[in-house]
Design an enzyme around this catalytic site. Structure first.
Site, PDB file in Angstrom:
ATOM      1  N   GLU A  98     -12.122 -35.095 -36.634  1.00  0.00           N
ATOM      2  CA  GLU A  98     -12.393 -34.271 -37.839  1.00  0.00           C
ATOM      3  C   GLU A  98     -11.191 -33.326 -38.138  1.00  0.00           C
ATOM      4  O   GLU A  98     -11.345 -32.017 -37.837  1.00  0.00           O
ATOM      5  CB  GLU A  98     -13.734 -33.651 -38.033  1.00  0.00           C
TER       6      GLU A  98
ATOM      7  N   HIS B  10     -32.814 -39.493 -39.578  1.00  0.00           N
ATOM      8  CA  HIS B  10     -31.797 -38.929 -39.093  1.00  0.00           C
ATOM      9  C   HIS B  10     -32.110 -38.434 -37.536  1.00  0.00           C
ATOM     10  O   HIS B  10     -32.982 -38.021 -37.156  1.00  0.00           O
ATOM     11  CB  HIS B  10     -31.442 -37.790 -39.811  1.00  0.00           C
TER      12      HIS B  10
ATOM     13  N   GLU C 296     -18.673 -41.875 -39.861  1.00  0.00           N
ATOM     14  CA  GLU C 296     -17.837 -40.612 -40.490  1.00  0.00           C
ATOM     15  C   GLU C 296     -16.502 -40.777 -39.516  1.00  0.00           C
ATOM     16  O   GLU C 296     -15.819 -41.586 -39.814  1.00  0.00           O
ATOM     17  CB  GLU C 296     -18.600 -39.560 -40.098  1.00  0.00           C
TER      18      GLU C 296
ATOM     19  N   GLU D 154     -18.675 -32.480 -45.613  1.00  0.00           N
ATOM     20  CA  GLU D 154     -19.155 -31.046 -45.141  1.00  0.00           C
ATOM     21  C   GLU D 154     -18.281 -30.138 -44.811  1.00  0.00           C
ATOM     22  O   GLU D 154     -18.526 -28.954 -45.117  1.00  0.00           O
ATOM     23  CB  GLU D 154     -19.805 -31.381 -43.937  1.00  0.00           C
TER      24      GLU D 154
END
Ligand code: NOJ
Ligand code: CA
Length: 669
Positions: A174, A374, A462, A468
């Site tokens: 990320e 989740h 991801e 996000e």
């Protein structure tokens, strides 16, 4: 007859050949003859490869081999034989950008004998869209376990060029992209994408990563870009059985930037599905209780702002059922979120008191909507591995088929996310999930190396900065979104969670009690136009595709019709135009319908796109969701309907940071 002609005939016949190597001719070329890989061995028995593209050097002679404590895996070798094979085969997959695939390659396997009974098969495969090679070692009978301490594989690009990559972190993907001259890259994760000065587009990555650390590229003290493997806490790189093989080291190649996106190299270097019955594996669209937590208007923990309540769940199920959306996700449904960032201890089978999971599951079943579960692990792998089998069995008993996982937190014991320990864990989850007929959407994952072919329940992940980041950071720019398809997405699907319509968060801002749970979020907003948000549903391929905004922001919104009409289960895809960091246009077909998504960076741009991908002789209604360029407002959009055919060209007008999405549905003339 020269070898190439002979191999061509062999391809047609589908046969394979064994040659005893003679002289120095240890090379293999792609079926189109444009890419040639040469293997060589020094007097000291050290191994290397070099690559030519169109007769010009692409990779200069680059070292090969691994370093181990128990045996010599990189020198003292002799060639015992060289084997040449060819393959031209069609195969299909239950889902993917393209369901019909072709694997057409020439293979060279160099069989080598090393010191103390070490044997190595170096397997090279040359395709028209790139190549891969991997190490298959037999370390002799003495060692029970082999300790890998380094990999020597070098990537000596013959020319400088421009590259796009994230730094070579072993903990996270990320990260922001850097556009750097190849010669200035100190370290990079893969996919590592570049354009050489003479115009070759390439991307270095890996395929079929199992039971081994990830590879990043790092420039060593000699100035050479080479493989660096994620270490274990004791600084070793991997512990492997005496007989082991590595992931493929891959290079996708093309003449245009979009050729890299249209390449199927990574999947072709993975094994066929190990799941016999894939009937339960279904691409789908989904909505969920998610964005509110990131915006700070809702919480994962139970309390007055709790997002995953029974009432909210039922409302989402109704919304999904009414809008042709197959799945719903509720984060914060299970107990333990108080411990996120602390002990990282979660309860994976018990719901919070205000989330009546049995009732919600029953309601979802009645409405024909898929309930997702989740599991945030916070990086507590020992706890998750001890509980996941039982948890997954429980979800299966509720009729659940999809599980989103998360690893937001350092792994216990000092293990790195991308180490051999991490790779093994992520795989264990995929295989355990397959046993319970669960599809996986992994966040904070290991990178996608095409294992979805072998484990088609490994749907999406991801592994890059997703939506996000727009909620609580400087966000993802339109320029970032024009690099993503040419770098991260070359590995495979991404659960970016696109589609925020409330671009300036006016609803969240109106909430005076909004939480700042992950830093100052007051300045945050979406960094593109609304039309670009729609386009991302097509551009960013994911077989599980989310409409990520709060459902109240979609209610009654005319532009949400695109998502209603969109089909996450596509049959065919093609990137039709694009330049790295500048723009991208992708087309997908699902059944009879086509969907186009286009996006630009910080510059306004118009693309003239021939519609020759449409079926010949058919008329389509094209519904264009575009930027309203007459207004200086990122939320301003136009919806325009037009009759079109394959003979037409469409001018796609995009505002700065904008884009457009088009659905094409056949109509009677
Ligand atoms: C990070 C994930 O990327 C995000 O989707 C999720 O909501 C949070 N972790 C909490 O699990
Ligand atoms: Ca994340």
């Amino acid at each position: 007859m020269n070898r190439n002609t002979f191999m061509h005939i062999a391809t047609l016949l589908g046969c394979s050949m064994l040659f005893i190597a003679c002289g120095d001719n240890r090379s293999v070329s792609s079926p189109d003859g444009r890419t040639k890989i040469d293997f060589s061995i020094s007097e000291a028995g050290e191994l290397s490869y070099a690559v030519e593209r169109d007769g010009k050097p692409l990779m200069e002679e680059s070292r090969l081999g691994l370093v181990a404590e128990e045996c010599n895996l990189n020198s003292g070798f002799e060639v015992s034989s060289v084997e040449y094979n060819s393959k031209s085969e069609k195969w299909t997959q239950p889902w993917g950008e393209n369901k019909e695939m072709t694997d057409h390659h020439n293979e060279m396997v160099v069989h080598l004998k090393g010191q103390n009974d070490v044997q190595l098969a170096l397997r090279f495969r040359a395709f028209d869209d790139g190549y891969g090679f991997r190490y298959e070692y037999e370390c002799g009978s003495k060692a029970e376990q082999v300790t890998i301490t380094d990999e020597m594989t070098e990537f000596r690009l013959a020319e400088n060029g421009t590259s796009w990559s994230i730094p070579g972190s072993f903990e996270t993907y990320e990260l922001q992209y850097r556009e750097l001259p190849v010669a200035e890259v100190a370290d990079a994760n893969t996919p590592f994408t570049f354009r050489t000065e003479s115009g070759v587009f390439g991307s270095i990555h890996e395929a079929a990563l199992y039971d081994f650390p990830e590879m990043v590229l790092r420039r060593d003290d000699r100035g050479v870009l080479k493989s660096d493997l994620a270490p274990l806490p004791d600084t070793k790189k991997a512990y492997v059985a005496p007989s082991f093989r590595t992931a493929w080291r891959t290079m996708q190649l093309g003449d245009k930037a979009v050729d890299l996106i249209n390449s199927s190299l990574i999947l072709n270097l993975n094994e066929p599905s190990k799941i016999a019955d894939t009937g339960w594996i279904k691409p789908q669209k989904y909505v969920g209780v998610w964005w509110g937590m990131h915006l700070g208007t809702q919480t994962w923990v139970m309390g007055k702002r709790h997002g995953a309540t029974t009432e909210n769940a039922l409302r989402h199920i109704d919304f999904a059922a009414a809008n042709n959306i197959q799945g719903v996700l509720f984060e914060g449904w299970n107990r333990g979120w108080e411990n996120w960032g602390g002990s990282q201890s979660f309860d994976y089978t018990h719901a919070y008191d205000d989330f009546d999971v049995e009732r919600i599951a029953k309601y979802a079943r009645e409405k024909g909507v898929e309930l997702w579960m989740h599991n945030e692990t916070g990086g507590n792998i020992p706890e998750y591995e001890s509980l996941m089998d039982e948890a997954m069995a429980t979800y299966a008993s509720w009729g659940v088929h999809t599980l989103k996982t998360g690893y937001a937190g350092g792994f216990k014991g000092g293990y790195l996310h991308h180490s051999q320990y991490g790779v093994k864990h992520y795989q264990k989850v995929v295989e355990t999930a397959a046993k319970h007929q669960l599809m996986i959407d992994a966040h904070e994952p290991i990178k996608e190396t095409g294992i979805r072919r072998t484990w088609p329940n490994m749907m999406t992940r991801e592994g890059a900065r997703g939506m996000e980041w727009n909620a609580w950071s400087e966000g993802n720019s339109a320029d970032y979104l024009c690099i993503l398809p040419y770098v991260r997405l070359l590995g495979g699907p991404m659960d970016y969670t696109p589609g925020i319509f409330d671009i300036d968060y006016s609803r969240a801002r109106a909430d005076k009690g909004r939480l700042m749970w992950n830093g100052d979020n007051t300045h945050c907003c979406i960094k593109t136009t609304l039309a670009r948000q729609i386009a991302n549903w097509v551009i960013i391929y994911s077989p599980l595709q989310m409409a990520a905004d709060l459902i109240e922001n979609y209610e009654g919104h005319p532009a949400f019709q695109f998502f209603r009409d969109f089909d996450a289960d596509c049959d065919w895809s093609k990137a039709v135009a694009g330049e790295i960091g500048e723009y991208i246009a992708v087309v997908r077909r699902a059944g009879e319908n086509f969907y186009l998504g286009a996006g630009t960076n910080h510059e306004a741009r118009t693309l003239s796109l021939p519609l020759d991908f449409l079926a010949e002789g058919k008329t389509y209604e094209a519904v264009i969701y575009g930027d309203d360029t007459s207004k200086d407002d990122p939320e301003a959009y136009i919806i325009e309907k037009r009759r079109v055919s394959a003979a037409d060209t469409l001018d796609v007008v995009m505002a700065a940071k904008g884009g457009a999405a088009v659905s094409f549905m056949p109509v009677e003339d």
